[in-house]
Design a protein around this motif. Structure first.
Motif, PDB file in Angstrom:
ATOM      1  N   LEU A 171    -102.825 -23.846 -62.069  1.00 16.46           N
ATOM      2  CA  LEU A 171    -101.387 -23.755 -62.286  1.00 16.46           C
ATOM      3  C   LEU A 171    -101.086 -22.408 -62.929  1.00 16.46           C
ATOM      4  CD1 LEU A 171     -98.679 -25.389 -62.341  1.00 16.46           C
ATOM      5  CD2 LEU A 171     -99.314 -26.056 -64.657  1.00 16.46           C
ATOM      6  N   SER A 172    -100.044 -21.737 -62.462  1.00 16.07           N
ATOM      7  CA  SER A 172     -99.620 -20.481 -63.079  1.00 16.07           C
ATOM      8  C   SER A 172     -98.114 -20.516 -63.279  1.00 16.07           C
ATOM      9  CB  SER A 172    -100.022 -19.282 -62.220  1.00 16.07           C
ATOM     10  OG  SER A 172     -99.370 -19.331 -60.968  1.00 16.07           O
ATOM     11  N   VAL A 173     -97.653 -19.765 -64.269  1.00 14.66           N
ATOM     12  CA  VAL A 173     -96.223 -19.673 -64.561  1.00 14.66           C
ATOM     13  C   VAL A 173     -95.839 -18.203 -64.535  1.00 14.66           C
ATOM     14  CG1 VAL A 173     -94.408 -20.100 -66.271  1.00 14.66           C
ATOM     15  CG2 VAL A 173     -96.246 -21.776 -65.964  1.00 14.66           C
ATOM     16  N   ARG A 174     -94.703 -17.927 -63.926  1.00 13.26           N
ATOM     17  CA  ARG A 174     -94.215 -16.545 -63.837  1.00 13.26           C
ATOM     18  C   ARG A 174     -92.694 -16.539 -63.875  1.00 13.26           C
ATOM     19  NH1 ARG A 174     -91.961 -16.080 -58.930  1.00 13.26           N
ATOM     20  NH2 ARG A 174     -92.754 -17.355 -57.229  1.00 13.26           N
ATOM     21  N   GLU A 175     -92.137 -15.355 -64.116  1.00 11.80           N
ATOM     22  CA  GLU A 175     -90.687 -15.184 -64.025  1.00 11.80           C
ATOM     23  C   GLU A 175     -90.271 -15.364 -62.566  1.00 11.80           C
ATOM     24  OE1 GLU A 175     -88.141 -14.522 -66.168  1.00 11.80           O
ATOM     25  OE2 GLU A 175     -89.383 -14.407 -67.962  1.00 11.80           O
ATOM     26  N   ALA A 176     -89.167 -16.023 -62.364  1.00 14.51           N
ATOM     27  CA  ALA A 176     -88.640 -16.215 -61.011  1.00 14.51           C
ATOM     28  C   ALA A 176     -88.131 -14.889 -60.458  1.00 14.51           C
ATOM     29  CB  ALA A 176     -87.515 -17.237 -61.035  1.00 14.51           C
ATOM     30  N   THR A 177     -88.178 -14.774 -59.147  1.00 14.35           N
ATOM     31  CA  THR A 177     -87.631 -13.606 -58.454  1.00 14.35           C
ATOM     32  C   THR A 177     -86.534 -14.075 -57.498  1.00 14.35           C
ATOM     33  OG1 THR A 177     -89.130 -13.728 -56.555  1.00 14.35           O
ATOM     34  CG2 THR A 177     -89.925 -12.514 -58.516  1.00 14.35           C
ATOM     35  N   ASP A 178     -85.838 -13.121 -56.891  1.00 14.71           N
ATOM     36  CA  ASP A 178     -84.799 -13.456 -55.914  1.00 14.71           C
ATOM     37  C   ASP A 178     -85.367 -14.278 -54.755  1.00 14.71           C
ATOM     38  OD1 ASP A 178     -82.884 -12.141 -57.423  1.00 14.71           O
ATOM     39  OD2 ASP A 178     -82.985 -10.293 -56.235  1.00 14.71           O
ATOM     40  N   ASP A 179     -86.626 -14.051 -54.412  1.00 14.31           N
ATOM     41  CA  ASP A 179     -87.252 -14.793 -53.316  1.00 14.31           C
ATOM     42  C   ASP A 179     -87.394 -16.286 -53.624  1.00 14.31           C
ATOM     43  OD1 ASP A 179     -87.488 -12.448 -51.863  1.00 14.31           O
ATOM     44  OD2 ASP A 179     -89.580 -12.110 -52.459  1.00 14.31           O
ATOM     45  N   ASP A 180     -87.295 -16.662 -54.885  1.00 14.07           N
ATOM     46  CA  ASP A 180     -87.446 -18.055 -55.300  1.00 14.07           C
ATOM     47  C   ASP A 180     -86.135 -18.832 -55.280  1.00 14.07           C
ATOM     48  OD1 ASP A 180     -90.203 -17.637 -55.938  1.00 14.07           O
ATOM     49  OD2 ASP A 180     -89.593 -16.770 -57.860  1.00 14.07           O
ATOM     50  N   HIS A 181     -85.026 -18.164 -54.990  1.00 14.23           N
ATOM     51  CA  HIS A 181     -83.707 -18.780 -55.148  1.00 14.23           C
ATOM     52  C   HIS A 181     -83.564 -20.114 -54.401  1.00 14.23           C
ATOM     53  CE1 HIS A 181     -79.481 -18.979 -56.143  1.00 14.23           C
ATOM     54  NE2 HIS A 181     -79.235 -19.244 -54.873  1.00 14.23           N
ATOM     55  N   GLU A 182     -83.980 -20.155 -53.151  1.00  8.23           N
ATOM     56  CA  GLU A 182     -83.826 -21.389 -52.371  1.00  8.23           C
ATOM     57  C   GLU A 182     -84.629 -22.533 -52.986  1.00  8.23           C
ATOM     58  OE1 GLU A 182     -84.718 -23.042 -47.892  1.00  8.23           O
ATOM     59  OE2 GLU A 182     -84.317 -20.907 -48.140  1.00  8.23           O
ATOM     60  N   ALA A 183     -85.843 -22.265 -53.390  1.00  5.39           N
ATOM     61  CA  ALA A 183     -86.675 -23.301 -54.013  1.00  5.39           C
ATOM     62  C   ALA A 183     -86.072 -23.748 -55.343  1.00  5.39           C
ATOM     63  CB  ALA A 183     -88.101 -22.792 -54.210  1.00  5.39           C
ATOM     64  N   ILE A 184     -85.490 -22.818 -56.081  1.00  4.05           N
ATOM     65  CA  ILE A 184     -84.851 -23.152 -57.361  1.00  4.05           C
ATOM     66  C   ILE A 184     -83.654 -24.073 -57.128  1.00  4.05           C
ATOM     67  CG2 ILE A 184     -83.451 -22.161 -59.232  1.00  4.05           C
ATOM     68  CD1 ILE A 184     -85.481 -19.797 -59.223  1.00  4.05           C
ATOM     69  N   VAL A 185     -82.822 -23.728 -56.166  1.00  6.79           N
ATOM     70  CA  VAL A 185     -81.660 -24.565 -55.854  1.00  6.79           C
ATOM     71  C   VAL A 185     -82.117 -25.957 -55.412  1.00  6.79           C
ATOM     72  CG1 VAL A 185     -79.693 -24.855 -54.281  1.00  6.79           C
ATOM     73  CG2 VAL A 185     -80.107 -22.644 -55.377  1.00  6.79           C
ATOM     74  N   ASP A 186     -83.170 -26.014 -54.611  1.00  3.00           N
ATOM     75  CA  ASP A 186     -83.690 -27.316 -54.165  1.00  3.00           C
ATOM     76  C   ASP A 186     -84.169 -28.155 -55.348  1.00  3.00           C
ATOM     77  OD1 ASP A 186     -83.153 -26.629 -51.528  1.00  3.00           O
ATOM     78  OD2 ASP A 186     -85.251 -26.179 -51.031  1.00  3.00           O
ATOM     79  N   LEU A 187     -84.907 -27.544 -56.276  1.00  2.21           N
ATOM     80  CA  LEU A 187     -85.388 -28.273 -57.458  1.00  2.21           C
ATOM     81  C   LEU A 187     -84.227 -28.746 -58.321  1.00  2.21           C
ATOM     82  CD1 LEU A 187     -88.534 -26.297 -58.648  1.00  2.21           C
ATOM     83  CD2 LEU A 187     -88.406 -28.753 -58.307  1.00  2.21           C
ATOM     84  N   LEU A 188     -83.260 -27.874 -58.552  1.00  2.00           N
ATOM     85  CA  LEU A 188     -82.104 -28.242 -59.372  1.00  2.00           C
ATOM     86  C   LEU A 188     -81.293 -29.358 -58.723  1.00  2.00           C
ATOM     87  CD1 LEU A 188     -80.979 -24.680 -60.488  1.00  2.00           C
ATOM     88  CD2 LEU A 188     -81.936 -26.462 -61.968  1.00  2.00           C
ATOM     89  N   THR A 189     -81.128 -29.282 -57.418  1.00  2.00           N
ATOM     90  CA  THR A 189     -80.369 -30.309 -56.716  1.00  2.00           C
ATOM     91  C   THR A 189     -81.073 -31.658 -56.800  1.00  2.00           C
ATOM     92  OG1 THR A 189     -79.392 -28.665 -55.247  1.00  2.00           O
ATOM     93  CG2 THR A 189     -79.349 -30.947 -54.484  1.00  2.00           C
ATOM     94  N   ALA A 190     -82.382 -31.653 -56.639  1.00  2.47           N
ATOM     95  CA  ALA A 190     -83.141 -32.904 -56.725  1.00  2.47           C
ATOM     96  C   ALA A 190     -83.069 -33.508 -58.126  1.00  2.47           C
ATOM     97  CB  ALA A 190     -84.590 -32.661 -56.326  1.00  2.47           C
ATOM     98  N   ALA A 191     -83.097 -32.655 -59.142  1.00  2.00           N
ATOM     99  CA  ALA A 191     -83.129 -33.141 -60.529  1.00  2.00           C
ATOM    100  C   ALA A 191     -81.744 -33.394 -61.110  1.00  2.00           C
ATOM    101  CB  ALA A 191     -83.870 -32.136 -61.404  1.00  2.00           C
ATOM    102  N   TRP A 192     -80.773 -32.573 -60.757  1.00  4.70           N
ATOM    103  CA  TRP A 192     -79.480 -32.593 -61.438  1.00  4.70           C
ATOM    104  C   TRP A 192     -78.308 -32.865 -60.504  1.00  4.70           C
ATOM    105  CZ3 TRP A 192     -79.981 -32.316 -66.606  1.00  4.70           C
ATOM    106  CH2 TRP A 192     -81.170 -31.759 -67.113  1.00  4.70           C
TER     107      TRP A 192
END
Length: 161
Positions: A4-25
């Motif tokens: 497992l690794s953790v990093r700062e998000a980039t613009d390329d992560d936007h779609e995955a971020i929106v998907d995670l937020l939508t699923a959770a919130w």
């Protein structure tokens, strides 16, 4: 399974971020302490495993404090939330923040256990805060985890100074 690794998000992560937020919130809009956030536009840390984003923490850094706005680890008990919170503490320390803090709700017993085991303390309760949040997000349920009425916000913090 890879590490497992953790990093700062980039613009390329936007779609995955929106998907995670939508699923959770239920979307990217989050309401906490009377503030409305579009969490998809905030600074973020992502946890990755096997080339997939498996967790997300969004935050703001202002006035010498780091506020965790969202933290999501859909697969529980695998260390994702711990890794994200540890990385956020590192970001806060690097920014010389005085504290890391967050808001959760009275029904979030699992979250309260998680945060307190990692050193955060309950420092405030705002009774009936969820009524105001529902004015912005009417789909917030009246009943939360474990059948507990969803009413109050709890503030937790980790002092860093």
């Amino acid at each position: 399974m890879s590490q497992l690794s953790v990093r700062e998000a980039t613009d390329d992560d936007h779609e995955a971020i929106v998907d995670l937020l939508t699923a959770a919130w239920g979307g990217s809009v989050v309401v906490a302490h009377g503030t409305v956030y579009d969490a998809a536009t905030l600074s973020a840390l992502v946890a990755e495993q096997d080339g997939r984003i498996v967790g997300l923490l969004t935050y703001t850094l202002a006035d010498g404090d780091l506020e965790v706005v969202t933290i999501d680890a859909p697969a529980r008990h695998l260390g994702v939330g711990s890794a994200l919170l540890t990385a956020a503490i590192g970001v806060a320390r690097d920014a010389r923040a005085r504290r890391l803090w967050l808001i959760t709700t009275n029904d979030n017993l699992d979250g309260l256990r998680f945060y307190q085991r990692r050193g955060l303390r309950i420092v405030g309760v705002t009774p009936d805060a969820m009524d105001a949040a529902r004015a912005v997000k009417p789909w917030i349920p009246a009943t939360g985890d474990y059948g507990i009425p969803l009413r109050d916000e709890l503030t937790l913090e980790l002092r860093l100074d």
